[in-house]
Design a protein around this motif. Structure first.
Motif, PDB file in Angstrom:
ATOM      1  N   ALA A  95      24.193   2.649 -15.643  1.00 53.87           N
ATOM      2  CA  ALA A  95      24.427   1.396 -16.369  1.00 53.87           C
ATOM      3  C   ALA A  95      25.376   1.586 -17.544  1.00 53.87           C
ATOM      4  CB  ALA A  95      23.105   0.822 -16.863  1.00 53.87           C
ATOM      5  N   ARG A  96      25.433   2.795 -18.108  1.00 55.72           N
ATOM      6  CA  ARG A  96      26.274   3.063 -19.287  1.00 55.72           C
ATOM      7  C   ARG A  96      27.665   3.614 -18.920  1.00 55.72           C
ATOM      8  NH1 ARG A  96      23.009  -0.119 -20.675  1.00 55.72           N
ATOM      9  NH2 ARG A  96      20.958   0.466 -21.458  1.00 55.72           N
ATOM     10  N   GLN A  97      27.952   3.753 -17.641  1.00 56.34           N
ATOM     11  CA  GLN A  97      29.240   4.306 -17.213  1.00 56.34           C
ATOM     12  C   GLN A  97      30.296   3.205 -17.070  1.00 56.34           C
ATOM     13  OE1 GLN A  97      29.487   7.780 -17.065  1.00 56.34           O
ATOM     14  NE2 GLN A  97      27.465   7.360 -17.950  1.00 56.34           N
ATOM     15  N   PRO A  98      31.585   3.571 -17.069  1.00 61.04           N
ATOM     16  CA  PRO A  98      32.638   2.571 -16.860  1.00 61.04           C
ATOM     17  C   PRO A  98      32.537   1.972 -15.458  1.00 61.04           C
ATOM     18  CG  PRO A  98      33.551   4.654 -17.692  1.00 61.04           C
ATOM     19  CD  PRO A  98      32.130   4.925 -17.311  1.00 61.04           C
ATOM     20  N   ALA A  99      32.899   0.718 -15.341  1.00 63.88           N
ATOM     21  CA  ALA A  99      32.862   0.036 -14.036  1.00 63.88           C
ATOM     22  C   ALA A  99      34.189   0.248 -13.318  1.00 63.88           C
ATOM     23  CB  ALA A  99      32.582  -1.452 -14.232  1.00 63.88           C
ATOM     24  N   ASP A 100      34.527   1.526 -13.094  1.00 62.62           N
ATOM     25  CA  ASP A 100      35.837   1.864 -12.539  1.00 62.62           C
ATOM     26  C   ASP A 100      35.766   2.321 -11.084  1.00 62.62           C
ATOM     27  OD1 ASP A 100      34.574   4.292 -12.850  1.00 62.62           O
ATOM     28  OD2 ASP A 100      35.997   5.110 -14.316  1.00 62.62           O
TER      29      ASP A 100
ATOM     30  N   ASP B  61      22.993  -5.444 -16.185  1.00 65.42           N
ATOM     31  CA  ASP B  61      23.712  -4.183 -16.386  1.00 65.42           C
ATOM     32  C   ASP B  61      24.352  -3.624 -15.122  1.00 65.42           C
ATOM     33  OD1 ASP B  61      23.094  -4.222 -19.049  1.00 65.42           O
ATOM     34  OD2 ASP B  61      21.410  -2.835 -18.905  1.00 65.42           O
ATOM     35  N   PHE B  62      24.313  -4.374 -14.015  1.00 66.85           N
ATOM     36  CA  PHE B  62      24.815  -3.828 -12.752  1.00 66.85           C
ATOM     37  C   PHE B  62      25.625  -4.845 -11.953  1.00 66.85           C
ATOM     38  CE2 PHE B  62      21.140  -1.375 -13.939  1.00 66.85           C
ATOM     39  CZ  PHE B  62      21.566  -0.062 -13.713  1.00 66.85           C
ATOM     40  N   THR B  63      26.517  -4.298 -11.130  1.00 73.83           N
ATOM     41  CA  THR B  63      27.254  -5.074 -10.136  1.00 73.83           C
ATOM     42  C   THR B  63      26.651  -4.742  -8.776  1.00 73.83           C
ATOM     43  OG1 THR B  63      29.323  -4.984 -11.416  1.00 73.83           O
ATOM     44  CG2 THR B  63      29.503  -5.489  -9.062  1.00 73.83           C
ATOM     45  N   PRO B  64      25.916  -5.665  -8.164  1.00 72.13           N
ATOM     46  CA  PRO B  64      25.339  -5.377  -6.840  1.00 72.13           C
ATOM     47  C   PRO B  64      26.440  -5.243  -5.789  1.00 72.13           C
ATOM     48  CG  PRO B  64      24.305  -7.293  -7.878  1.00 72.13           C
ATOM     49  CD  PRO B  64      25.539  -6.991  -8.645  1.00 72.13           C
ATOM     50  N   LEU B  65      26.393  -4.179  -5.008  1.00 73.23           N
ATOM     51  CA  LEU B  65      27.392  -3.950  -3.964  1.00 73.23           C
ATOM     52  C   LEU B  65      26.814  -4.295  -2.598  1.00 73.23           C
ATOM     53  CD1 LEU B  65      28.800  -0.568  -5.347  1.00 73.23           C
ATOM     54  CD2 LEU B  65      29.782  -2.854  -5.625  1.00 73.23           C
ATOM     55  N   THR B  66      25.869  -3.516  -2.129  1.00 78.63           N
ATOM     56  CA  THR B  66      25.250  -3.806  -0.837  1.00 78.63           C
ATOM     57  C   THR B  66      23.881  -3.147  -0.705  1.00 78.63           C
ATOM     58  OG1 THR B  66      25.581  -3.745   1.573  1.00 78.63           O
ATOM     59  CG2 THR B  66      26.316  -1.835   0.331  1.00 78.63           C
ATOM     60  N   VAL B  67      22.988  -3.813  -0.013  1.00 79.36           N
ATOM     61  CA  VAL B  67      21.744  -3.171   0.384  1.00 79.36           C
ATOM     62  C   VAL B  67      22.099  -2.173   1.482  1.00 79.36           C
ATOM     63  CG1 VAL B  67      19.439  -3.500   1.365  1.00 79.36           C
ATOM     64  CG2 VAL B  67      20.409  -5.246  -0.150  1.00 79.36           C
TER      65      VAL B  67
ATOM     66  N   GLU C  13      36.746  -7.780  -9.669  1.00 83.26           N
ATOM     67  CA  GLU C  13      36.447  -8.282  -8.330  1.00 83.26           C
ATOM     68  C   GLU C  13      37.208  -7.561  -7.215  1.00 83.26           C
ATOM     69  OE1 GLU C  13      34.866 -10.234  -5.134  1.00 83.26           O
ATOM     70  OE2 GLU C  13      34.121  -9.972  -7.175  1.00 83.26           O
ATOM     71  N   PRO C  14      38.521  -7.295  -7.360  1.00 83.67           N
ATOM     72  CA  PRO C  14      39.225  -6.593  -6.278  1.00 83.67           C
ATOM     73  C   PRO C  14      38.629  -5.215  -5.991  1.00 83.67           C
ATOM     74  CG  PRO C  14      40.799  -7.581  -7.796  1.00 83.67           C
ATOM     75  CD  PRO C  14      39.459  -7.683  -8.439  1.00 83.67           C
ATOM     76  N   LEU C  15      38.222  -4.514  -7.055  1.00 85.41           N
ATOM     77  CA  LEU C  15      37.625  -3.194  -6.892  1.00 85.41           C
ATOM     78  C   LEU C  15      36.234  -3.299  -6.269  1.00 85.41           C
ATOM     79  CD1 LEU C  15      37.761  -0.166  -7.278  1.00 85.41           C
ATOM     80  CD2 LEU C  15      37.061  -0.466  -9.660  1.00 85.41           C
ATOM     81  N   ARG C  16      35.459  -4.275  -6.727  1.00 80.34           N
ATOM     82  CA  ARG C  16      34.133  -4.480  -6.150  1.00 80.34           C
ATOM     83  C   ARG C  16      34.231  -4.740  -4.648  1.00 80.34           C
ATOM     84  NH1 ARG C  16      31.033  -7.698  -3.801  1.00 80.34           N
ATOM     85  NH2 ARG C  16      32.644  -9.311  -3.748  1.00 80.34           N
TER      86      ARG C  16
ATOM     87  N   VAL D 245      22.823  -7.554   3.833  1.00 79.87           N
ATOM     88  CA  VAL D 245      22.817  -8.228   2.533  1.00 79.87           C
ATOM     89  C   VAL D 245      23.760  -7.500   1.580  1.00 79.87           C
ATOM     90  CG1 VAL D 245      21.404  -8.920   0.568  1.00 79.87           C
ATOM     91  CG2 VAL D 245      20.449  -8.998   2.877  1.00 79.87           C
ATOM     92  N   ALA D 246      24.740  -8.233   1.042  1.00 79.39           N
ATOM     93  CA  ALA D 246      25.722  -7.609   0.149  1.00 79.39           C
ATOM     94  C   ALA D 246      26.178  -8.610  -0.916  1.00 79.39           C
ATOM     95  CB  ALA D 246      26.940  -7.117   0.946  1.00 79.39           C
ATOM     96  N   GLY D 247      26.814  -8.072  -1.972  1.00 83.44           N
ATOM     97  CA  GLY D 247      27.402  -8.909  -3.019  1.00 83.44           C
ATOM     98  C   GLY D 247      26.396  -9.811  -3.708  1.00 83.44           C
TER      99      GLY D 247
END
Length: 326
Positions: free
Chosen positions: A83-88, A117-123, A265-268, A298-300
């Motif tokens: 959660a504390r890392q860059p969203a790169d 604190d998170f960007t959900p990617l995929t289950v 968004e493009p990176l996600r 299930v994603a995004g």
């Protein structure tokens, strides 16, 4: 007027520069090591699945993808770290129902917000628990076991991987659903708990199919029911809890990939696409099925909505069972 126009032009130029920089970074990604952080010890189910994903994702992205174990405090140490890392796109969390379903309910001072604190990617996958009993327990069906519990509520006990863990909460949900009482005995992991289940020191345990299956197959414990909506392919002759007289009961273990919050968004999208494609390869699907798991679609945003639903569900169970870990 000229000064106002100049300021507007400057803001537009700055915004365009930032957009171009973000686009450039996304286009260049990945150009260094991608870390999948597993917030549990090496060798467990979460770790093993993460390593298979790392292998497949690395091949798909032509990148070096590694697994980094950061265990502690029921998975919350490694989860807070991500959660504390860059969203790169270079740090991903292998989250689970424990880190993003039950932890927000059992820890009053959780060091991260499971949603913000998170960007959900995929289950990644879902795995049912299986309710098993020691061979000496005089019950071969769930209905028979419930009858025993109602007849003598202080006589029987159940094991869990620890206070507040997902299989503990699954059992607490069943107690409420069936209207029974059974003594909880927390262990430090499923390994020692299963050993004592086989030995008869405790009577019942809910545990993921993949770790209980060898004991069930060898006849060392008896499987009464699985906690998924449908029967498990690994245990096709074992009914679900819902089939056994408790419709609506469901307690799935799930794993999911999440990134730090505010990922562009493009990176996600690129990262999510890479993960989804990796999960749906024949080799990966076969591997997961061999572990008793099913690949999820299930994603995004749908994953984000699922996390909210899971927190709501398990917080009700925690409140009713009066479970607190700090």
């Amino acid at each position: 007027m000229k000064k106002g126009l100049l300021r507007s032009c400057c803001r537009l130029a700055a915004g365009a520069a930032l957009f171009a920089a973000a686009g450039s970074a996304s286009a260049a990604w990945p150009d260094k090591v991608i870390r999948i952080v597993v917030p549990f010890a090496a060798g467990g189910s979460t770790d093993l699945i993460a390593r298979k994903i790392a292998e497949g994702l690395g091949q798909r992205l032509s990148a070096n993808v590694i697994v980094e174990n950061r265990p502690g405090a029921g998975g919350t140490v490694g989860t807070e770290y991500v959660a504390r890392q860059p969203a790169d796109g270079y740090t991903i969390l292998m989250g689970s129902v424990s880190t993003h379903g039950s932890a927000p309910c059992v820890y009053s001072k959780l060091p991260y917000d499971a949603i913000k604190d998170f960007t959900p990617l995929t289950v990644v996958a879902t795995i049912p628990n299986v309710m098993s009993v020691n061979r000496s327990v005089p019950a071969n069906t769930l209905q028979e076991f419930v009858a025993l519990l109602k007849k003598d509520p202080e006589k029987y006990s159940f094991a869990s991987n620890g206070q507040g863990t997902s299989n503990h909460l699954a059992a607490e949900l069943f107690k409420t659903t069936a209207g029974v009482s059974i003594v909880h005995v927390p262990y430090r992991g499923s390994g020692p708990a299963l050993i004592d289940l086989v030995g008869g020191q405790i009577n019942m345990m809910m545990d993921v199919v993949m770790t209980s299956y060898p004991y069930i197959k060898d006849g060392k414990i008896k499987a009464l029911a699985v906690t998924s909506p449908q029967r498990s392919a690994m245990l096709p002759d074992v009914p679900t809890v819902a089939e056994s007289g408790y419709p609506g009961y469901e307690a799935m273990v799930w794993f999911g990939m999440l990134a730090p919050a505010n990922m562009p968004e493009p990176l996600r999208q690129k990262l999510t696409d890479g993960l989804v494609q990796t999960l749906h390869t024949p080799a990966m699907k076969t591997y997961l099925e061999q572990q008793g798991a099913q690949v999820s679609d299930v994603a995004g945003p749908a994953f984000g909505a699922m996390i909210k639903d899971e927190i709501s569900k398990w917080c009700k169970v925690v409140k009713q069972a009066n479970i607190h870990l700090d």
